[in-house]
Design a protein around this motif. Structure first.
Motif, PDB file in Angstrom:
ATOM      1  N   VAL A  66      15.957 -28.898  22.189  1.00  0.00           N
ATOM      2  CA  VAL A  66      15.030 -27.876  22.670  1.00  0.00           C
ATOM      3  C   VAL A  66      15.828 -27.044  23.664  1.00  0.00           C
ATOM      4  O   VAL A  66      16.450 -27.599  24.572  1.00  0.00           O
ATOM      5  N   LEU A  67      15.818 -25.740  23.474  1.00  0.00           N
ATOM      6  CA  LEU A  67      16.612 -24.860  24.332  1.00  0.00           C
ATOM      7  C   LEU A  67      15.713 -23.921  25.123  1.00  0.00           C
ATOM      8  O   LEU A  67      14.940 -23.151  24.549  1.00  0.00           O
ATOM      9  N   ALA A  68      15.800 -24.005  26.456  1.00  0.00           N
ATOM     10  CA  ALA A  68      15.132 -23.013  27.308  1.00  0.00           C
ATOM     11  C   ALA A  68      16.136 -21.893  27.559  1.00  0.00           C
ATOM     12  O   ALA A  68      17.311 -22.158  27.827  1.00  0.00           O
ATOM     13  N   THR A  69      15.681 -20.658  27.466  1.00  0.00           N
ATOM     14  CA  THR A  69      16.602 -19.524  27.610  1.00  0.00           C
ATOM     15  C   THR A  69      16.254 -18.699  28.845  1.00  0.00           C
ATOM     16  O   THR A  69      15.109 -18.716  29.314  1.00  0.00           O
ATOM     17  N   GLY A  70      17.206 -17.950  29.345  1.00  0.00           N
ATOM     18  CA  GLY A  70      16.947 -17.035  30.452  1.00  0.00           C
ATOM     19  C   GLY A  70      15.992 -15.934  29.995  1.00  0.00           C
ATOM     20  O   GLY A  70      16.010 -15.528  28.825  1.00  0.00           O
ATOM     21  N   PHE A 113      26.566 -10.910  33.019  1.00  0.00           N
ATOM     22  CA  PHE A 113      25.749 -12.107  32.802  1.00  0.00           C
ATOM     23  C   PHE A 113      25.220 -12.154  31.369  1.00  0.00           C
ATOM     24  O   PHE A 113      25.209 -13.201  30.725  1.00  0.00           O
ATOM     25  N   ARG A 114      24.779 -10.994  30.845  1.00  0.00           N
ATOM     26  CA  ARG A 114      24.256 -10.957  29.464  1.00  0.00           C
ATOM     27  C   ARG A 114      25.341 -11.353  28.465  1.00  0.00           C
ATOM     28  O   ARG A 114      25.064 -11.942  27.428  1.00  0.00           O
ATOM     29  N   GLY A 115      26.576 -11.001  28.769  1.00  0.00           N
ATOM     30  CA  GLY A 115      27.700 -11.406  27.918  1.00  0.00           C
ATOM     31  C   GLY A 115      27.872 -12.920  27.928  1.00  0.00           C
ATOM     32  O   GLY A 115      28.147 -13.534  26.887  1.00  0.00           O
ATOM     33  N   LEU A 116      27.681 -13.523  29.107  1.00  0.00           N
ATOM     34  CA  LEU A 116      27.792 -14.989  29.197  1.00  0.00           C
ATOM     35  C   LEU A 116      26.694 -15.665  28.376  1.00  0.00           C
ATOM     36  O   LEU A 116      26.918 -16.713  27.767  1.00  0.00           O
ATOM     37  N   ASP A 136      19.482 -25.767  28.550  1.00  0.00           N
ATOM     38  CA  ASP A 136      18.976 -24.593  29.248  1.00  0.00           C
ATOM     39  C   ASP A 136      20.147 -23.621  29.399  1.00  0.00           C
ATOM     40  O   ASP A 136      21.187 -24.005  29.942  1.00  0.00           O
ATOM     41  N   THR A 137      20.000 -22.397  28.896  1.00  0.00           N
ATOM     42  CA  THR A 137      21.156 -21.473  28.914  1.00  0.00           C
ATOM     43  C   THR A 137      21.628 -21.196  30.342  1.00  0.00           C
ATOM     44  O   THR A 137      22.826 -21.115  30.587  1.00  0.00           O
ATOM     45  N   ASP A 138      20.690 -21.071  31.294  1.00  0.00           N
ATOM     46  CA  ASP A 138      21.107 -20.822  32.689  1.00  0.00           C
ATOM     47  C   ASP A 138      21.976 -21.975  33.206  1.00  0.00           C
ATOM     48  O   ASP A 138      22.996 -21.760  33.849  1.00  0.00           O
ATOM     49  N   GLU A 139      21.542 -23.204  32.908  1.00  0.00           N
ATOM     50  CA  GLU A 139      22.321 -24.376  33.373  1.00  0.00           C
ATOM     51  C   GLU A 139      23.686 -24.419  32.703  1.00  0.00           C
ATOM     52  O   GLU A 139      24.692 -24.727  33.342  1.00  0.00           O
ATOM     53  N   LEU A 140      23.716 -24.114  31.408  1.00  0.00           N
ATOM     54  CA  LEU A 140      25.001 -24.154  30.685  1.00  0.00           C
ATOM     55  C   LEU A 140      25.956 -23.092  31.236  1.00  0.00           C
ATOM     56  O   LEU A 140      27.152 -23.332  31.374  1.00  0.00           O
ATOM     57  N   ILE A 141      25.401 -21.925  31.576  1.00  0.00           N
ATOM     58  CA  ILE A 141      26.229 -20.852  32.135  1.00  0.00           C
ATOM     59  C   ILE A 141      26.770 -21.275  33.507  1.00  0.00           C
ATOM     60  O   ILE A 141      27.961 -21.120  33.785  1.00  0.00           O
ATOM     61  N   GLU A 142      25.899 -21.835  34.334  1.00  0.00           N
ATOM     62  CA  GLU A 142      26.357 -22.251  35.670  1.00  0.00           C
ATOM     63  C   GLU A 142      27.430 -23.327  35.561  1.00  0.00           C
ATOM     64  O   GLU A 142      28.404 -23.336  36.319  1.00  0.00           O
ATOM     65  N   LYS A 143      27.257 -24.226  34.581  1.00  0.00           N
ATOM     66  CA  LYS A 143      28.234 -25.298  34.404  1.00  0.00           C
ATOM     67  C   LYS A 143      29.584 -24.729  33.971  1.00  0.00           C
ATOM     68  O   LYS A 143      30.625 -25.093  34.492  1.00  0.00           O
ATOM     69  N   VAL A 193      27.341 -18.403  25.441  1.00  0.00           N
ATOM     70  CA  VAL A 193      26.732 -19.736  25.433  1.00  0.00           C
ATOM     71  C   VAL A 193      25.993 -19.996  24.118  1.00  0.00           C
ATOM     72  O   VAL A 193      26.095 -21.075  23.534  1.00  0.00           O
ATOM     73  N   LEU A 194      25.299 -18.986  23.617  1.00  0.00           N
ATOM     74  CA  LEU A 194      24.593 -19.169  22.343  1.00  0.00           C
ATOM     75  C   LEU A 194      25.605 -19.446  21.231  1.00  0.00           C
ATOM     76  O   LEU A 194      25.344 -20.255  20.333  1.00  0.00           O
ATOM     77  N   GLY A 195      26.740 -18.797  21.311  1.00  0.00           N
ATOM     78  CA  GLY A 195      27.795 -19.022  20.313  1.00  0.00           C
ATOM     79  C   GLY A 195      28.255 -20.477  20.303  1.00  0.00           C
ATOM     80  O   GLY A 195      28.474 -21.051  19.233  1.00  0.00           O
ATOM     81  N   THR A 196      28.337 -21.086  21.478  1.00  0.00           N
ATOM     82  CA  THR A 196      28.831 -22.477  21.547  1.00  0.00           C
ATOM     83  C   THR A 196      27.803 -23.470  21.000  1.00  0.00           C
ATOM     84  O   THR A 196      28.147 -24.620  20.748  1.00  0.00           O
ATOM     85  N   LEU A 197      26.549 -23.030  20.851  1.00  0.00           N
ATOM     86  CA  LEU A 197      25.507 -23.980  20.406  1.00  0.00           C
ATOM     87  C   LEU A 197      25.261 -23.938  18.904  1.00  0.00           C
ATOM     88  O   LEU A 197      24.468 -24.727  18.390  1.00  0.00           O
TER      89      LEU A 197
END
Ligand code: S3P
Length: 166
Positions: free
Chosen positions: A73-77, A55-58, A30-37, A62-66
């Motif tokens: 399965v990826l849930a996105t903001g 936040f949009r930059g983050l 989940d991109t939100d979870e990955l960002i918070e982590k 995160v997408l770059g790291t994946l």
């Protein structure tokens, strides 16, 4: 194979994503979870302290790291599709599924939650309609497959996606 879930807040991306990952026996991200982590702050605090653009930059980071991962399965903001760069990254990663719902259904699902900074306004239902009408073309353009979750149970939504994947 990777499945990317996009759509507005309250469309069911996290719930459906978890169930879908279980069915497909793959990881759920989940991109939100990955960002918070990685940032160490809650999304609401990042918005408050740094603003939406930061936040949009983050999200892009995160997408770059994946990019090198497989089988998730990826849930996105809900706003991830607003940046063209993000849409290109999502499309290169996997099959993009749009979950959507009627504004009143979204409102009913999110009204008791306080963690979404964009909906902490005097009239959240009007805000939902306003943001949705702006974002709809972005969602539609990014999607390979669309599911209206307004009247479906989570199981039915998952079933529909699995059918499409066959
Ligand atoms: C946002 C949706 C949220 C979160 C942030 C911004 C948006 O994610 O990324 O609050 O712009 O729609 P969910 O869609 O998972 O609620």
């Amino acid at each position: 194979m990777n499945i990317i879930l996009i759509g507005f807040m309250g469309a069911g991306k996290s719930e459906i994503g978890r169930r879908l990952a279980k069915e497909l026996k793959c990881n759920f991200l989940d991109t939100d979870e990955l960002i918070e982590k990685s940032d160490g702050r809650k999304i609401a605090d990042i918005f408050k302290e740094e603003g939406e653009d930061f936040f949009r930059g983050l999200e892009t980071e995160v997408l770059g790291t994946l990019q090198d991962y497989e089988n998730f399965v990826l849930a996105t903001g809900g706003g991830i599709v607003l940046k063209e760069e993000n849409v290109a990254l999502l499309k290169s990663m996997g099959r993009v599924v749009l979950l959507f719902a009627e504004p009143e259904v979204i409102y009913a699902r999110v009204k008791s939650k306080t963690h979404r900074p964009l909906l902490q306004v005097a009239d959240p239902e009007a805000e939902i309609r306003k943001i949705l009408s702006y974002r709809d073309p972005f969602y539609i353009k990014a999607a390979d497959f669309k599911v209206d979750t307004s009247k479906l149970s989570p199981d039915e939504v998952v079933k529909g996606i699995l059918e499409w994947l066959k």
